[in-house]
Design a protein around this motif. Structure first.
Motif, mmCIF file in Angstrom:
data_model
loop_
_atom_site.group_PDB
_atom_site.id
_atom_site.type_symbol
_atom_site.label_atom_id
_atom_site.label_comp_id
_atom_site.label_asym_id
_atom_site.label_seq_id
_atom_site.Cartn_x
_atom_site.Cartn_y
_atom_site.Cartn_z
ATOM 1 N N HIS A 185 0.844 -1.202 0.000
ATOM 2 C CA HIS A 185 0.000 0.000 0.000
ATOM 3 C C HIS A 185 0.878 1.250 0.000
ATOM 4 C CE1 HIS A 185 -3.462 -2.529 0.632
ATOM 5 N NE2 HIS A 185 -2.797 -3.131 1.592
ATOM 6 N N LYS A 235 -4.900 -6.818 6.259
ATOM 7 C CA LYS A 235 -6.315 -6.528 6.024
ATOM 8 C C LYS A 235 -6.679 -5.122 6.473
ATOM 9 C CE LYS A 235 -9.497 -9.444 7.115
ATOM 10 N NZ LYS A 235 -10.282 -10.466 7.811
ATOM 11 N N ASN A 238 -5.350 -2.644 4.039
ATOM 12 C CA ASN A 238 -6.163 -2.710 2.831
ATOM 13 C C ASN A 238 -7.481 -1.961 3.021
ATOM 14 O OD1 ASN A 238 -6.913 -3.465 0.246
ATOM 15 N ND2 ASN A 238 -7.875 -5.354 0.948
ATOM 16 N N ARG A 239 -8.123 -2.161 4.163
ATOM 17 C CA ARG A 239 -9.389 -1.468 4.429
ATOM 18 C C ARG A 239 -9.201 0.040 4.508
ATOM 19 N NH1 ARG A 239 -11.850 -5.618 8.915
ATOM 20 N NH2 ARG A 239 -12.443 -7.224 7.421
ATOM 21 N N SER A 280 -6.758 1.820 3.053
ATOM 22 C CA SER A 280 -6.418 2.368 1.745
ATOM 23 C C SER A 280 -7.588 2.344 0.772
ATOM 24 C CB SER A 280 -5.224 1.631 1.141
ATOM 25 O OG SER A 280 -5.596 0.378 0.647
ATOM 26 N N SER A 281 -8.517 1.394 0.942
ATOM 27 C CA SER A 281 -9.651 1.340 0.008
ATOM 28 C C SER A 281 -10.796 2.258 0.426
ATOM 29 C CB SER A 281 -10.150 -0.097 -0.121
ATOM 30 O OG SER A 281 -10.676 -0.546 1.099
ATOM 31 N N SER A 282 -10.837 2.662 1.687
ATOM 32 C CA SER A 282 -11.968 3.476 2.133
ATOM 33 C C SER A 282 -11.635 4.953 2.328
ATOM 34 C CB SER A 282 -12.548 2.907 3.432
ATOM 35 O OG SER A 282 -11.585 2.949 4.448
ATOM 36 N N ARG A 308 -9.241 8.230 1.062
ATOM 37 C CA ARG A 308 -8.347 8.773 0.045
ATOM 38 C C ARG A 308 -7.473 9.841 0.674
ATOM 39 N NH1 ARG A 308 -8.583 4.721 -2.711
ATOM 40 N NH2 ARG A 308 -10.539 4.226 -3.707
#
Length: 102
Positions: free
Chosen positions: A29, A90, A93-94, A96-98, A100
């Motif tokens: 990430h 995890k 990941n959560r 970075s995906s939620s 910005r």
């Protein structure tokens, strides 16, 4: 037979040190700010029971990394497993995906 006990061998593998775990998180990430990766790793350091070492990078060590072991297993509840590398990745990941970051 495939499940014959004589065919299986135990292999001991040491867990990744925190410094290498930090590198893995940054490579997976790269868009996350370093402060976020540091904070997630600090939380893992506080609750990790794997016995993983800090590695060679002394700058990643937490100042108060000594956590009393009495009652430490009770913070997760009965029948739960301890956080691991999987949860570290995890969570990154959560985040970075939620969220910005600019």
């Amino acid at each position: 037979r495939i499940l014959n006990a004589s065919l299986w061998r135990k292999v001991h593998v040491d867990p990744l040190p925190f410094s290498e775990l930090y590198e893995v998180g940054r490579k997976l990430h790269p868009s996350l700010p370093c402060s976020i990766s540091d904070a997630v790793l600090d939380v893992l350091k506080k609750i990790d029971l794997s016995g993983r070492g800090s590695g060679l990078d002394e700058s990643l060590q937490v100042e108060d990394a000594t956590v009393p072991t009495t009652g430490q297993s009770n913070i997760f509840g009965h029948g739960t497993r301890c956080p691991s590398v999987r949860e570290f990745i995890k969570l990154l990941n959560r985040i970075s995906s939620s969220i910005r970051f600019e």
